[in-house]
Design a protein around this motif. Structure first.
Motif, PDB file in Angstrom:
ATOM      1  N   ASP A 209       0.832  -1.204   0.000  1.00 48.19           N
ATOM      2  CA  ASP A 209       0.000   0.000   0.000  1.00 48.19           C
ATOM      3  C   ASP A 209       0.866   1.254   0.000  1.00 48.19           C
ATOM      4  O   ASP A 209       0.608   2.215  -0.749  1.00 48.19           O
ATOM      5  N   LEU A 210       1.912   1.266   0.823  1.00 54.10           N
ATOM      6  CA  LEU A 210       2.823   2.410   0.844  1.00 54.10           C
ATOM      7  C   LEU A 210       3.502   2.583  -0.512  1.00 54.10           C
ATOM      8  O   LEU A 210       3.647   3.713  -1.008  1.00 54.10           O
ATOM      9  N   LEU A 211       3.903   1.494  -1.114  1.00 54.16           N
ATOM     10  CA  LEU A 211       4.573   1.538  -2.414  1.00 54.16           C
ATOM     11  C   LEU A 211       3.635   2.067  -3.497  1.00 54.16           C
ATOM     12  O   LEU A 211       4.039   2.866  -4.352  1.00 54.16           O
ATOM     13  N   ALA A 212       2.376   1.663  -3.443  1.00 59.77           N
ATOM     14  CA  ALA A 212       1.405   2.087  -4.456  1.00 59.77           C
ATOM     15  C   ALA A 212       1.132   3.584  -4.409  1.00 59.77           C
ATOM     16  O   ALA A 212       0.759   4.198  -5.419  1.00 59.77           O
ATOM     17  N   HIS A 213       1.318   4.185  -3.231  1.00 57.36           N
ATOM     18  CA  HIS A 213       1.021   5.617  -3.066  1.00 57.36           C
ATOM     19  C   HIS A 213       2.278   6.418  -2.723  1.00 57.36           C
ATOM     20  O   HIS A 213       2.179   7.510  -2.170  1.00 57.36           O
TER      21      HIS A 213
ATOM     22  N   ALA B 245      16.615  10.795  -6.404  1.00 57.24           N
ATOM     23  CA  ALA B 245      16.354   9.496  -7.019  1.00 57.24           C
ATOM     24  C   ALA B 245      17.084   8.364  -6.300  1.00 57.24           C
ATOM     25  O   ALA B 245      16.569   7.238  -6.219  1.00 57.24           O
ATOM     26  N   GLU B 246      18.279   8.651  -5.783  1.00 57.95           N
ATOM     27  CA  GLU B 246      19.039   7.620  -5.079  1.00 57.95           C
ATOM     28  C   GLU B 246      18.274   7.119  -3.860  1.00 57.95           C
ATOM     29  O   GLU B 246      18.115   5.909  -3.656  1.00 57.95           O
TER      30      GLU B 246
ATOM     31  N   VAL C 267      14.385   3.197  -1.063  1.00 60.47           N
ATOM     32  CA  VAL C 267      13.120   3.003  -0.355  1.00 60.47           C
ATOM     33  C   VAL C 267      12.239   2.023  -1.108  1.00 60.47           C
ATOM     34  O   VAL C 267      11.635   1.110  -0.522  1.00 60.47           O
ATOM     35  N   VAL C 268      12.159   2.191  -2.433  1.00 61.45           N
ATOM     36  CA  VAL C 268      11.350   1.282  -3.249  1.00 61.45           C
ATOM     37  C   VAL C 268      11.846  -0.159  -3.099  1.00 61.45           C
ATOM     38  O   VAL C 268      11.052  -1.091  -2.917  1.00 61.45           O
ATOM     39  N   LYS C 269      13.150  -0.343  -3.169  1.00 61.82           N
ATOM     40  CA  LYS C 269      13.714  -1.688  -3.055  1.00 61.82           C
ATOM     41  C   LYS C 269      13.371  -2.319  -1.709  1.00 61.82           C
ATOM     42  O   LYS C 269      12.980  -3.503  -1.635  1.00 61.82           O
TER      43      LYS C 269
ATOM     44  N   SER D  71       7.260  -6.280   0.980  1.00 61.76           N
ATOM     45  CA  SER D  71       5.986  -6.734   0.408  1.00 61.76           C
ATOM     46  C   SER D  71       5.994  -8.225   0.122  1.00 61.76           C
ATOM     47  O   SER D  71       4.931  -8.842  -0.063  1.00 61.76           O
ATOM     48  N   ALA D  72       7.181  -8.801   0.121  1.00 58.32           N
ATOM     49  CA  ALA D  72       7.293 -10.261  -0.084  1.00 58.32           C
ATOM     50  C   ALA D  72       7.333 -11.009   1.239  1.00 58.32           C
ATOM     51  O   ALA D  72       7.509 -12.232   1.260  1.00 58.32           O
TER      52      ALA D  72
END
Length: 314
Positions: free
Chosen positions: A239-243, A296-297, A302-304, A310-311
């Motif tokens: 959910d955090l990743l989606a938003h 971007a770095e 954070v995305v990774k 999420s897994a």
């Protein structure tokens, strides 16, 4: 000005601690203690009006709809009755919190600068009533950084022995904004999810690291968040990743506001997830380096981390 005002220099505090150490002087924070005016106003027959005149109206940078937002009219009068009942019953604890802050803030700011040498203690530090609105908060009002710690609220949530954790947390918000101009203290009512996640996560992690004797529950400023969040971690991370780049009020309320969480979730789970991200990145970066991450770095890292979370098996 209706309040006690002091200027302190963290460097000067170091000299006091050990007269053999010579440290170049730097500008210090301005400490404004509004509690004496608060107590004087409460002693008057028209306390609600006196508080407006003696405490609130002289400090619009503090008491405004974007920072310490207060009611007016009959609602103000009613709130003062409630708040007065609390401080009358807990006067000793409230005074102790005020004295603790007044006595320890200079040394705490000096310690913070030892960890973050480019930290600038050039803002106003208020020791002031929040009338039940907050225990402590770092803010950005009209482009100016400031901090409030509220002795009338602190005893409701914190032991004095743990108060440095909150002070370090809010001070990190100021420094984080100084270091990046994006994260940390903000004027935004609803920041992007990335900004909220990294702002609160890093502040929690830093305050935990700077106070090694405290538990994660104390660093999170609320017990039970990890135990409540872990069973839902995969869904929270998704959910955090989606938003992540959205200023989404629902997402912000779900994960960063007490009492706004989905059923079965703990309040403020985003603080915990952000702390996990900071903890993982701390294997590669020092605390000052973490505070300077941006762009971007940082987003990619954070995305990774969120993708890995999420897994997590449910």
């Amino acid at each position: 000005m209706n309040g006690s005002v002091r200027l302190f220099s963290p460097a000067f505090c170091l000299v006091l601690a050990c007269s053999c150490i010579a440290v170049p002087a730097r500008a210090g924070c301005k400490v404004v203690d509004l509690m004496p005016a608060f107590w004087r106003s409460l002693a008057e027959g028209d306390a609600a009006a006196q508080l407006r005149t003696q405490v609130i109206d002289p400090h619009p940078e503090l008491y405004n709809e974007n920072y310490v937002s207060l009611p007016s009219g009959a609602k103000w009068d009613t709130s003062i009755v409630t708040e007065r009942a609390y401080v009358d019953t807990h006067r000793q604890e409230t005074i102790a919190a005020e004295r603790y802050l007044s006595a320890h803030v200079p040394a705490f700011m000096a310690e913070f600068r030892r960890t973050f040498p480019d930290y600038r203690c050039d803002f106003t530090f208020f020791i002031a009533p929040s009338f039940g609105r907050m225990d402590g908060s770092a803010g950005l009002v009209n482009g100016q950084e400031l901090i409030i710690f509220a002795p009338d609220v602190i005893p409701r949530y914190h032991k004095l022995s743990d108060l440095k954790v909150l002070i370090d947390h809010e001070t990190l918000h100021i420094y984080h904004h100084q270091a990046t101009g994006v994260y940390g203290a903000s004027a935004e009512a609803v920041p992007t999810t990335l900004e909220a996640l990294w702002t609160e996560g890093l502040a929690t992690f830093v305050s935990w690291r700077m106070n090694p004797g405290v538990s994660l529950d104390i660093a999170l400023l609320q017990p039970g968040i990890p135990e409540g969040a872990n069973p839902h971690m995969a869904d929270i991370a998704k959910d955090l990743l989606a938003h992540l780049d959205d200023k989404d009020e629902t997402t912000y309320r779900h994960y960063f506001v007490g009492g706004g969480q989905p059923p079965g979730y703990p309040p403020r789970a985003g603080y915990f997830v952000g702390t996990l991200i900071a903890q993982q990145l701390s294997a590669r970066y020092t605390l000052p380096q973490l505070a300077h991450l941006n762009g971007a770095e940082l987003r990619a890292m954070v995305v990774k981390t969120l993708e890995n979370l999420s897994a997590t098996p449910q």
